[in-house]
Design a protein around this motif. Sequence first.
Motif, short mmCIF file in Angstrom:
data_model
loop_
_atom_site.label_atom_id
_atom_site.label_comp_id
_atom_site.label_asym_id
_atom_site.label_seq_id
_atom_site.Cartn_x
_atom_site.Cartn_y
_atom_site.Cartn_z
N ARG A 38 0.86 -1.17 0.00
CA ARG A 38 0.00 0.00 0.00
C ARG A 38 0.90 1.23 0.00
O ARG A 38 1.96 1.23 0.63
CB ARG A 38 -0.92 0.01 1.22
N HIS A 39 0.45 2.24 -0.70
CA HIS A 39 1.22 3.48 -0.80
C HIS A 39 0.54 4.50 0.10
O HIS A 39 -0.54 4.99 -0.20
CB HIS A 39 1.21 3.95 -2.26
N SER A 47 -2.95 4.16 -2.95
CA SER A 47 -2.64 2.84 -3.50
C SER A 47 -3.31 2.57 -4.84
O SER A 47 -2.92 1.62 -5.53
CB SER A 47 -3.05 1.74 -2.50
N GLN A 52 -3.34 2.95 -8.24
CA GLN A 52 -2.38 3.43 -9.22
C GLN A 52 -2.41 2.55 -10.47
O GLN A 52 -2.82 1.40 -10.42
CB GLN A 52 -0.96 3.41 -8.64
N HIS A 95 2.38 2.92 -11.65
CA HIS A 95 2.98 3.79 -10.63
C HIS A 95 2.45 5.22 -10.67
O HIS A 95 3.01 6.10 -10.01
CB HIS A 95 4.52 3.80 -10.76
N LYS A 110 -0.69 7.69 -9.74
CA LYS A 110 -1.88 7.71 -8.89
C LYS A 110 -3.12 8.11 -9.69
O LYS A 110 -3.03 8.93 -10.60
CB LYS A 110 -1.66 8.67 -7.72
N THR A 120 -1.23 -1.47 -4.46
CA THR A 120 -0.82 -0.76 -5.67
C THR A 120 -1.01 -1.58 -6.94
O THR A 120 -0.91 -1.03 -8.03
CB THR A 120 0.65 -0.33 -5.56
#
Length: 659
Positions: free
Chosen positions: A196-197, A219, A221, A224, A226, A437
């Motif tokens: 998770r980002h 997350s 995305q 990479h 968003k 992600t």
Amino acid sequence: MLFDRVLIANRGEIAVRIARTLRRLGITSVAVHTPSDAGARHVLEADLALQVPNYLDIEAIVGAALESGAQAVHPGYGFLAENAAFARRCAEAGLVFAGPPAAAIEAMGDKIRAKATVSAAGVPVVPGGAEPDDALESWRDFPALIKPSAGGGGKGMVLVRSAAELPDALESARRTARAAFGDATLLIERYVHSPRHIEIQVLADAHGHVVHLGERECSLQRRHQKIVEEAPSPFLSPGTRARMGAAAVEAARAVGYVGAGTVEFIVDGSSDSYHFMEMNTRLQVEHPVTELVTGLDLVEQQLRVAAGERLAFGQEDVRLDGHAVEARLYAEDPARGFLPTGGRVLLLREPGEPGPAAGGRAAVVRVDSGLAEGGVVGSEFDPMLAKVVAWAPDRDSAFRTLDRALARTAVLGLVTNLPFLRALVAHPAVRAGELDTGLVERVLPELVPPAAAAGEVPGEVLAAAALAFHAQPQGDDPWEVTDGWRMGRPAWTTWRLESRDGVHAVQVRGLPETSAEILVDGESVPARIRRGDGELSVTIGARTVRYLHARHGDTLWLGRDGAAWALTRHLIGDPGDRPGAAAQGDGVVRSPMPGTVLLVKAQAGERVSEGQPLVIVEAMKMEHTVTAPCDGLVAELPVQAGQPVDMDAVLAVISSEEL
């Protein structure tokens, strides 16, 4: 005291958003623009505007600030926002840079140096190695992620699953890093499964005070990049939130940070362990969700800190109220692999008010946008057009509010990712908060229908378009009104309507405003149409449907519930009273995106085969070969090398008949 005049060194929605805060504070806003952006929305909304060659020209922007009498420069994000040389040049010219010190930008701009700095401050980092101290070729902990040290935005990142893949991956990553960032230095890290980002917003003044404003869940995305962000995260516990916030504050302190910044963490989806990824030394695209849950205007805070003020609150004063979620509106076509699109904005409907807004008892919709009706969206800049943001007392209500807001959003004149966004925010896993992600890539077939289905035009849309065209004369001569009038019963008028999914023959007779008869796929239905300000109300049988509409020449755009269709008309004669006697359309070849014709590989009159290259279009530094859709003769070839073309511009027409 605050500044009297501030130059905004940016464009698009962020420049508009900054100008709104400046206006609220009584500060004169100064915009800069390139020649092609002279009529852009951020120029129109600023108090003053000056032309520069481009948005990366440091000397021109500093010169514009001095010429305008600005005391400070706000960089927004992108372009020069994280350029230490720009920050230093502003200081040399006596201008206040509304961002962090140049030394902090440099410390966090190098991923290797940033990891070492925050690790020394006790912030957990992902285990890994970095050049030049480590020989990356000897790495043996797989899967692993290779990153350019000077990179950002996911560019150049390569996932390596085994030692056999490592040499080629390192070579590819170095090549990309050198081309994109001018620096081929790499680092390698252990790959985190189901990550998770999560990012933490920090705010620091020049007097040693640093606070965090909670987290944002980023997350969702694709490659990479968003797409949808929210605050707070549905994943973090209060304890983890407090620990991550404290770690972010320490990371900021470690580099003497001043201003608004974001510390990004990768979080193991199977536990609450987290590791530092990088720090963005600027305002983030997704900052509105933090503003909505905290009630703070981050641009105002940046300006106050830049003016030397102390933070007016401490960590104990920060409260997170309700839930906010943001969706990024892009000029891109999900059905065509998310290729960037473009065109003139013929009609614009945005469902909320721009600028910061605090939450309350009722739901809030906010739109940060750089769009204006009549403006042209090209391929020169980033394809992000706007952000639609919703706040509500709880997460489920916030997502429902966002979905309704997206349904009320319309941009007619170009293809956008609106239908994709609606599908994403409604997906069961997203609504349940089961995020990582990789989720978007895994469920992409559920979010984006196949290209043919994505371009398919519903029958009622064809009927509405035929009625709209039927109600308009072809010219000024009343004898050119295509109502099929004749002595006795009206004749059929047949339109060839071209859309992304092909050519449709629709027949109409009678008066659209009272009652007309339509044949779509051989089925006859009575219908009538009413016009309003940018709206069509079409009654077909017992059902009434309202569409937004806009015309550009012979192309009609219809929009409803976030979806949009473009149909181009061709009157193909009077087939008499024989239903279904429409002519068949030829093979029209259109540009898949706005760009420039690089090469024409065929000639008018030439016989070609299906799949044979016809035209090469260059856009966003990529070449796209457009091929013949069928066997036949090149009946029309209206383009030449060097010619700019819009998305869906006709490049060629292939006829199956002898010329």
